[in-house]
Design a protein around this motif. Structure first.
Motif, PDB file in Angstrom:
ATOM      1  N   THR A  27       0.895  -1.282  -0.025  1.00 23.84           N
ATOM      2  CA  THR A  27      -0.227  -0.099   0.245  1.00 23.84           C
ATOM      3  C   THR A  27       0.764   1.217   0.011  1.00 23.84           C
ATOM      4  OG1 THR A  27      -1.751  -1.139   1.313  1.00 23.84           O
ATOM      5  CG2 THR A  27      -1.870   0.997   1.109  1.00 23.84           C
ATOM      6  N   PHE A  28       1.002   1.793  -1.233  1.00 20.63           N
ATOM      7  CA  PHE A  28       2.280   2.649  -1.446  1.00 20.63           C
ATOM      8  C   PHE A  28       1.869   4.165  -0.494  1.00 20.63           C
ATOM      9  CE2 PHE A  28       5.291   4.967  -3.584  1.00 20.63           C
ATOM     10  CZ  PHE A  28       5.028   6.301  -4.148  1.00 20.63           C
ATOM     11  N   SER A  29       0.617   4.225  -0.548  1.00 19.37           N
ATOM     12  CA  SER A  29       0.268   5.654   0.114  1.00 19.37           C
ATOM     13  C   SER A  29       0.601   5.485   1.502  1.00 19.37           C
ATOM     14  CB  SER A  29      -1.268   6.263  -0.256  1.00 19.37           C
ATOM     15  OG  SER A  29      -2.050   5.017   0.393  1.00 19.37           O
ATOM     16  N   ARG A  30       0.815   4.568   2.118  1.00 16.49           N
ATOM     17  CA  ARG A  30       0.975   4.420   3.825  1.00 16.49           C
ATOM     18  C   ARG A  30       2.351   4.290   4.127  1.00 16.49           C
ATOM     19  NH1 ARG A  30      -3.330  -0.210   5.495  1.00 16.49           N
ATOM     20  NH2 ARG A  30      -5.165   0.659   4.830  1.00 16.49           N
ATOM     21  N   TYR A  31       3.325   4.748   2.999  1.00  9.05           N
ATOM     22  CA  TYR A  31       4.907   4.392   3.213  1.00  9.05           C
ATOM     23  C   TYR A  31       5.414   5.708   2.932  1.00  9.05           C
ATOM     24  CZ  TYR A  31       4.794  -0.587   3.914  1.00  9.05           C
ATOM     25  OH  TYR A  31       4.590  -1.872   4.283  1.00  9.05           O
ATOM     26  N   VAL A  32       6.379   6.026   3.822  1.00 10.83           N
ATOM     27  CA  VAL A  32       7.217   7.234   3.583  1.00 10.83           C
ATOM     28  C   VAL A  32       8.105   6.554   2.614  1.00 10.83           C
ATOM     29  CG1 VAL A  32       9.337   8.611   4.424  1.00 10.83           C
ATOM     30  CG2 VAL A  32       7.303   8.234   5.752  1.00 10.83           C
ATOM     31  N   MET A  33       8.595   7.625   1.420  1.00  8.12           N
ATOM     32  CA  MET A  33       9.406   7.235   0.301  1.00  8.12           C
ATOM     33  C   MET A  33      10.818   7.942   0.513  1.00  8.12           C
ATOM     34  SD  MET A  33       7.765   4.882  -0.958  1.00  8.12           S
ATOM     35  CE  MET A  33       8.837   4.691  -2.348  1.00  8.12           C
ATOM     36  N   ASN A  34      11.642   7.373   0.384  1.00  7.56           N
ATOM     37  CA  ASN A  34      13.006   7.873   0.389  1.00  7.56           C
ATOM     38  C   ASN A  34      13.960   7.491  -0.532  1.00  7.56           C
ATOM     39  OD1 ASN A  34      12.702   8.657   3.201  1.00  7.56           O
ATOM     40  ND2 ASN A  34      12.693   6.356   3.647  1.00  7.56           N
ATOM     41  N   TRP A  35      14.717   8.531  -1.169  1.00  3.84           N
ATOM     42  CA  TRP A  35      16.023   8.094  -2.150  1.00  3.84           C
ATOM     43  C   TRP A  35      17.361   8.163  -1.325  1.00  3.84           C
ATOM     44  CZ3 TRP A  35      15.478   6.604  -6.960  1.00  3.84           C
ATOM     45  CH2 TRP A  35      14.345   6.767  -7.560  1.00  3.84           C
ATOM     46  N   TYR A  36      17.656   7.317  -1.393  1.00  9.07           N
ATOM     47  CA  TYR A  36      19.068   6.961  -0.802  1.00  9.07           C
ATOM     48  C   TYR A  36      20.329   7.065  -1.892  1.00  9.07           C
ATOM     49  CZ  TYR A  36      17.515   5.965   4.042  1.00  9.07           C
ATOM     50  OH  TYR A  36      17.005   5.866   5.119  1.00  9.07           O
ATOM     51  N   ARG A  37      21.620   7.170  -1.730  1.00 11.85           N
ATOM     52  CA  ARG A  37      22.564   7.075  -2.602  1.00 11.85           C
ATOM     53  C   ARG A  37      23.651   6.522  -2.077  1.00 11.85           C
ATOM     54  NH1 ARG A  37      23.984  13.156  -4.394  1.00 11.85           N
ATOM     55  NH2 ARG A  37      24.955  13.828  -2.383  1.00 11.85           N
ATOM     56  N   GLN A  38      24.362   5.841  -2.651  1.00  9.58           N
ATOM     57  CA  GLN A  38      25.771   5.231  -2.469  1.00  9.58           C
ATOM     58  C   GLN A  38      26.888   5.495  -3.349  1.00  9.58           C
ATOM     59  OE1 GLN A  38      25.673   1.188  -0.993  1.00  9.58           O
ATOM     60  NE2 GLN A  38      27.459   1.568  -0.090  1.00  9.58           N
ATOM     61  N   ALA A  39      27.820   6.539  -3.156  1.00  6.31           N
ATOM     62  CA  ALA A  39      29.043   6.906  -4.075  1.00  6.31           C
ATOM     63  C   ALA A  39      30.056   5.563  -3.881  1.00  6.31           C
ATOM     64  CB  ALA A  39      29.375   8.068  -3.596  1.00  6.31           C
ATOM     65  N   SER A  51       6.739  12.517   2.939  1.00  6.34           N
ATOM     66  CA  SER A  51       5.773  11.777   3.583  1.00  6.34           C
ATOM     67  C   SER A  51       4.865  10.929   2.817  1.00  6.34           C
ATOM     68  CB  SER A  51       5.172  12.884   4.440  1.00  6.34           C
ATOM     69  OG  SER A  51       4.712  13.895   3.535  1.00  6.34           O
ATOM     70  N   SER A  52       3.922  10.128   3.523  1.00 12.77           N
ATOM     71  CA  SER A  52       3.125   9.396   2.769  1.00 12.77           C
ATOM     72  C   SER A  52       2.139   9.928   1.948  1.00 12.77           C
ATOM     73  CB  SER A  52       2.632   8.287   3.763  1.00 12.77           C
ATOM     74  OG  SER A  52       1.849   9.109   4.835  1.00 12.77           O
ATOM     75  N   ALA A  53       1.707  11.058   2.490  1.00 13.08           N
ATOM     76  CA  ALA A  53       0.798  11.783   1.587  1.00 13.08           C
ATOM     77  C   ALA A  53       1.583  12.964   0.623  1.00 13.08           C
ATOM     78  CB  ALA A  53      -0.292  12.746   2.451  1.00 13.08           C
TER      79      ALA A  53
END
Length: 117
Positions: A27-39, A51-53
């Protein structure tokens, strides 16, 4: 559960890229979404969070002022718009979905961004 990143590639310094992450299986709308990166040779770090919304965003590190995270809950998509790219932005960028109570984390396989002339 799947998180599939796309949009990475080779770009010249000063250029722009938009990364996309397609989510499915939760349920995508219930999750915080993040972008991480690794150099190369470095630890994975948070680049941006939303945030979820979608009403709240947070940026970490050198991407502040140059990166914009946004999401489309109707399409189960999250994006990272990256402008004024620098060689130090070269990294594998990972999409992450996070939820508290109970804690759940899902990861994509990453997309490589290379900033070089």
């Amino acid at each position: 559960v799947q998180l599939v990143e796309s949009g990475g590639g080779l770009v010249q310094p000063g250029g722009s890229l938009r990364l996309s992450c397609a989510a499915s299986g939760f349920t995508f709308s219930r999750y915080v979404m993040n972008w991480y990166r690794q150099a190369p040779g470095k630890e994975r770090e948070l680049a941006a969070a939303i945030s979820s919304a979608g009403g709240s965003t947070n940026y970490a590190g050198s991407g502040k002022g140059r990166f914009t995270i946004f999401r489309d809950n109707a399409k189960n998509m999250v994006y990272l718009q990256m402008n004024s790219l620098k060689p130090e932005d070269t990294a594998v960028y990972y999409c992450n979905a996070h939820r508290n109570g109970p804690s759940m984390d899902y990861w994509g396989k990453g997309t490589l961004v290379t900033v070089s002339s």
